[in-house]
Design a protein around this motif. Structure first.
Motif, PDB file in Angstrom:
ATOM      1  N   LEU A   3       0.743  -1.103  -0.147  1.00 41.79           N
ATOM      2  CA  LEU A   3       0.155   0.008  -0.130  1.00 41.79           C
ATOM      3  C   LEU A   3       1.162   1.200   0.043  1.00 41.79           C
ATOM      4  O   LEU A   3       1.716   1.354   1.028  1.00 41.79           O
ATOM      5  N   LYS A   4       0.559   2.171  -0.968  1.00 44.03           N
ATOM      6  CA  LYS A   4       1.374   3.419  -1.065  1.00 44.03           C
ATOM      7  C   LYS A   4       0.868   4.542  -0.107  1.00 44.03           C
ATOM      8  O   LYS A   4       0.397   5.516  -0.538  1.00 44.03           O
ATOM      9  N   VAL A   5       0.928   4.088   1.171  1.00 43.57           N
ATOM     10  CA  VAL A   5       0.245   4.907   2.288  1.00 43.57           C
ATOM     11  C   VAL A   5       1.345   5.123   3.334  1.00 43.57           C
ATOM     12  O   VAL A   5       1.811   4.283   3.616  1.00 43.57           O
ATOM     13  N   ASN A   6       1.624   6.461   3.777  1.00 43.34           N
ATOM     14  CA  ASN A   6       2.387   6.786   5.020  1.00 43.34           C
ATOM     15  C   ASN A   6       1.498   6.332   6.124  1.00 43.34           C
ATOM     16  O   ASN A   6       0.522   6.890   6.609  1.00 43.34           O
ATOM     17  N   ASP A   9      -0.139   8.878   8.493  1.00 40.33           N
ATOM     18  CA  ASP A   9      -1.156   9.739   7.999  1.00 40.33           C
ATOM     19  C   ASP A   9      -2.589   9.136   8.189  1.00 40.33           C
ATOM     20  O   ASP A   9      -3.701   9.596   7.598  1.00 40.33           O
ATOM     21  N   VAL A  10      -2.733   8.092   8.557  1.00 44.28           N
ATOM     22  CA  VAL A  10      -3.938   7.219   8.661  1.00 44.28           C
ATOM     23  C   VAL A  10      -4.410   7.326  10.198  1.00 44.28           C
ATOM     24  O   VAL A  10      -3.909   6.933  10.972  1.00 44.28           O
ATOM     25  N   GLN A 111      -2.960  14.434   2.615  1.00 46.27           N
ATOM     26  CA  GLN A 111      -2.728  13.231   2.672  1.00 46.27           C
ATOM     27  C   GLN A 111      -3.383  12.197   3.712  1.00 46.27           C
ATOM     28  O   GLN A 111      -3.014  11.111   3.826  1.00 46.27           O
ATOM     29  N   LEU A 113      -5.820  10.078   6.042  1.00 46.32           N
ATOM     30  CA  LEU A 113      -6.827   8.966   5.710  1.00 46.32           C
ATOM     31  C   LEU A 113      -7.556   8.590   6.908  1.00 46.32           C
ATOM     32  O   LEU A 113      -6.907   8.589   8.061  1.00 46.32           O
ATOM     33  N   CYS A 115      -9.344   4.891   8.440  1.00 50.46           N
ATOM     34  CA  CYS A 115      -9.583   3.614   8.078  1.00 50.46           C
ATOM     35  C   CYS A 115     -10.285   2.879   9.266  1.00 50.46           C
ATOM     36  O   CYS A 115     -10.221   3.195  10.423  1.00 50.46           O
ATOM     37  N   LEU A 155      -9.806   4.416   3.761  1.00 49.28           N
ATOM     38  CA  LEU A 155      -9.379   3.024   3.620  1.00 49.28           C
ATOM     39  C   LEU A 155     -10.481   1.933   4.513  1.00 49.28           C
ATOM     40  O   LEU A 155     -10.789   2.633   5.587  1.00 49.28           O
TER      41      LEU A 155
END
Length: 238
Positions: A3-6, A9-10, A111, A113, A115, A155
């Motif tokens: 997953l191209k997610v930092n 940032d979630v 950026q 997100l 989840c 997400l």
């Protein structure tokens, strides 16, 4: 999954909901009729609306949020921790406002997100609907009007596990079990929440349950990305 997610940032979250009233008899006649119509398909003809009222919490029109638990990863000096907190109480409007304040002060950037497990079908729309009912202006992360699917800042760990199979439902408990994620057995599950809230009046017990699910969602995303799981000693309640 790569997953191209930092991960920092979630914001991971889970909600707990209950029927707006403890007993069917407390509802007005018009609400009773509307509930009967809303649940006709799920109930089937042999089940009366009042016998189905214990499930009213799953609909935002007839339920309310009593707890929103959130978690986020932080890193300091190459050490990763998971910070967990909850907004809870009998005043649903205040719970929602406190959550909104968190979004608007700490998780408002492009950026960032949100989840949750089955969040796109339950948690996110439920929160949004209850905010509208309480006349709370939607924060940007929940205001999806006019957004294209790839612009939605959400997400969903259940959606990720589906791999495009829209018929496939997998519970959070099952996923944590098969993927080797530590998940201590709770003394309650989702079907017990209304009873614990109304009869036992033990909100703290519900908050603890909600936070455990939030932590499990945060662990799932690490597991999906083939990263090391967070250790219990690195989970911080704030």
């Amino acid at each position: 999954m790569n997953l191209k997610v930092n991960i920092k940032d979630v914001l991971f979250l889970d909600i707990e909901t209950v029927p707006q009233k403890e007993r069917w008899e407390e509802l007005t006649d018009d609400i009773k009729e509307l509930y009967a119509k809303k649940t006709a398909y799920q109930r089937k003809e042999e089940v009366e609306p009042e016998d189905f009222y214990e499930r009213a919490g799953i609909w935002a029109e007839f339920g309310k949020i009593i707890c929103i638990s959130v978690a986020y990863y932080a890193e300091k000096e190459e050490k990763r921790t998971l910070r967990v907190t909850s907004f809870s109480g009998d005043d649903e409007k205040q719970v929602l406002q406190d959550f909104k304040n968190l979004l608007e002060t700490h998780f408002y950037k492009p950026q960032h997100l949100l989840c949750a497990h089955n969040g796109k079908e339950f948690d996110f729309p439920y929160i949004g609907r209850r905010m509208i009912i309480h006349q709370i202006e939607l924060p940007k992360k929940l205001n999806l009007f006019g957004k294209k699917p790839w612009e939605v800042p959400h997400l969903d760990t259940m959606e990720l596990w589906k791999f495009g199979d829209y018929k496939h439902f997998t519970s959070l408990q099952l996923l944590t079990s098969i993927l080797g994620i530590p998940s201590p057995k709770d003394d309650i599950d989702g079907s017990d929440v209304a009873k614990v809230y109304y009869e036992e009046k033990d909100l703290e017990r519900i908050v603890n349950y909600c936070e455990k699910d939030t932590i499990s969602v945060a662990q799932l995303l690490l597991r999906f990305n083939n990263e090391e799981l967070i250790q219990e000693s690195d989970i911080v309640k704030v």
